[in-house]
Design an enzyme around this catalytic site. Structure first.
Site, PDB file in Angstrom:
ATOM      1  N   THR A 146      29.706  75.716  44.879  1.00 51.07           N
ATOM      2  CA  THR A 146      30.116  75.295  43.538  1.00 51.07           C
ATOM      3  C   THR A 146      30.802  76.468  42.840  1.00 51.07           C
ATOM      4  OG1 THR A 146      28.095  76.014  42.478  1.00 51.07           O
ATOM      5  CG2 THR A 146      28.105  73.796  43.391  1.00 51.07           C
ATOM      6  N   PHE A 173      24.767  97.891  35.486  1.00 48.41           N
ATOM      7  CA  PHE A 173      25.139  96.642  36.176  1.00 48.41           C
ATOM      8  C   PHE A 173      24.576  96.671  37.596  1.00 48.41           C
ATOM      9  CE2 PHE A 173      28.049  93.873  38.538  1.00 48.41           C
ATOM     10  CZ  PHE A 173      28.091  92.765  37.714  1.00 48.41           C
ATOM     11  N   HIS A 209      29.631  77.789  40.245  1.00 42.77           N
ATOM     12  CA  HIS A 209      28.628  78.523  39.468  1.00 42.77           C
ATOM     13  C   HIS A 209      28.730  80.029  39.662  1.00 42.77           C
ATOM     14  CE1 HIS A 209      26.568  74.954  38.127  1.00 42.77           C
ATOM     15  NE2 HIS A 209      25.772  75.732  37.425  1.00 42.77           N
ATOM     16  N   GLU A 265      20.484  84.924  32.718  1.00 42.64           N
ATOM     17  CA  GLU A 265      19.553  85.290  31.650  1.00 42.64           C
ATOM     18  C   GLU A 265      19.403  86.810  31.476  1.00 42.64           C
ATOM     19  OE1 GLU A 265      18.684  82.656  33.888  1.00 42.64           O
ATOM     20  OE2 GLU A 265      19.341  81.272  32.332  1.00 42.64           O
ATOM     21  N   ILE A 282      24.998  84.927  45.076  1.00 40.50           N
ATOM     22  CA  ILE A 282      25.568  84.690  46.404  1.00 40.50           C
ATOM     23  C   ILE A 282      26.461  83.460  46.310  1.00 40.50           C
ATOM     24  CG2 ILE A 282      25.070  84.204  48.832  1.00 40.50           C
ATOM     25  CD1 ILE A 282      22.410  85.733  48.416  1.00 40.50           C
ATOM     26  N   ARG A 292      22.810  95.357  51.208  1.00 43.68           N
ATOM     27  CA  ARG A 292      22.852  96.214  50.022  1.00 43.68           C
ATOM     28  C   ARG A 292      21.504  96.346  49.310  1.00 43.68           C
ATOM     29  NH1 ARG A 292      27.432  94.102  51.315  1.00 43.68           N
ATOM     30  NH2 ARG A 292      29.467  94.930  50.724  1.00 43.68           N
TER      31      ARG A 292
END
Ligand code: RBF
Length: 156
Positions: free
Chosen positions: A87, A114, A89, A59, A83, A128
């Protein structure tokens, strides 16, 4: 030098949007905190930092687009954390959010940073987004640098 070096940046005349996803908020909350800190350290006024929260990284481009069109910000930082799971995704969302952010950069004339971590493990994402290596800070500075560049080009 590893990473990014920044000059002193003056963000006192800037309005900056942050789009932040709540998915993996244990990663995105500290990213947001450090990103805001970078903006405040560079003289961006608190009232000129507009944060839109979204459910997940997919989103983020929509929220960034709204920040640009409705809030007239000078730059946007997209903060998310993907992460890799079991799957597909991860791949699809990473691809979609990358394309979405790239499109906004080229089509709206407003820089969109980004700030999406794409990690194989939680440990990598934590590394990070915490301690001295929290990437949120440099993403905040990147937004200011790019916003100033955008304004300079408009004034010419
Ligand atoms: N959003 C993230 O920001 N990071 C993720 O790692 C992430 N993994 C997801 C894994 C699955 C299986 C699904 C269904 C969604 C995931 N999302 C993740 C949420 C996604 O970005 C988006 O919010 C939802 O798909 C709704 O459009």
């Amino acid at each position: 030098m590893k990473g990014i070096e920044f000059k002193n940046l003056d963000g006192s005349d800037l309005k900056i949007g942050i789009a932040k996803s709540r998915w993996n908020s244990f990663i995105t909350d500290p990213l947001l905190e450090k990103c805001k800190q970078a903006l405040l350290d560079s003289n961006v006024k608190e009232e000129n930092i507009i944060v839109y929260e979204v459910p997940g990284s997919y989103e983020l481009p929509f929220a960034a687009s709204k920040l640009i069109k409705k809030q007239q910000v000078d730059a946007v930082v997209c903060l998310g954390s993907l992460i890799k799971g079991e799957t597909m995704h991860f791949e699809y969302i990473a691809e979609a959010v990358t394309q979405g952010i790239t499109r906004l950069n080229l089509e709206t004339d407003i820089p969109v940073i980004f700030g999406v971590l794409t990690c194989l493990t939680e440990e990598q994402a934590i590394e990070r987004s915490s301690g001295k290596k929290n990437n949120g800070y440099e993403w905040g500075l990147s937004a200011i640098e790019m916003a100033l560049l955008g304004k300079m080009q408009k004034d010419l």
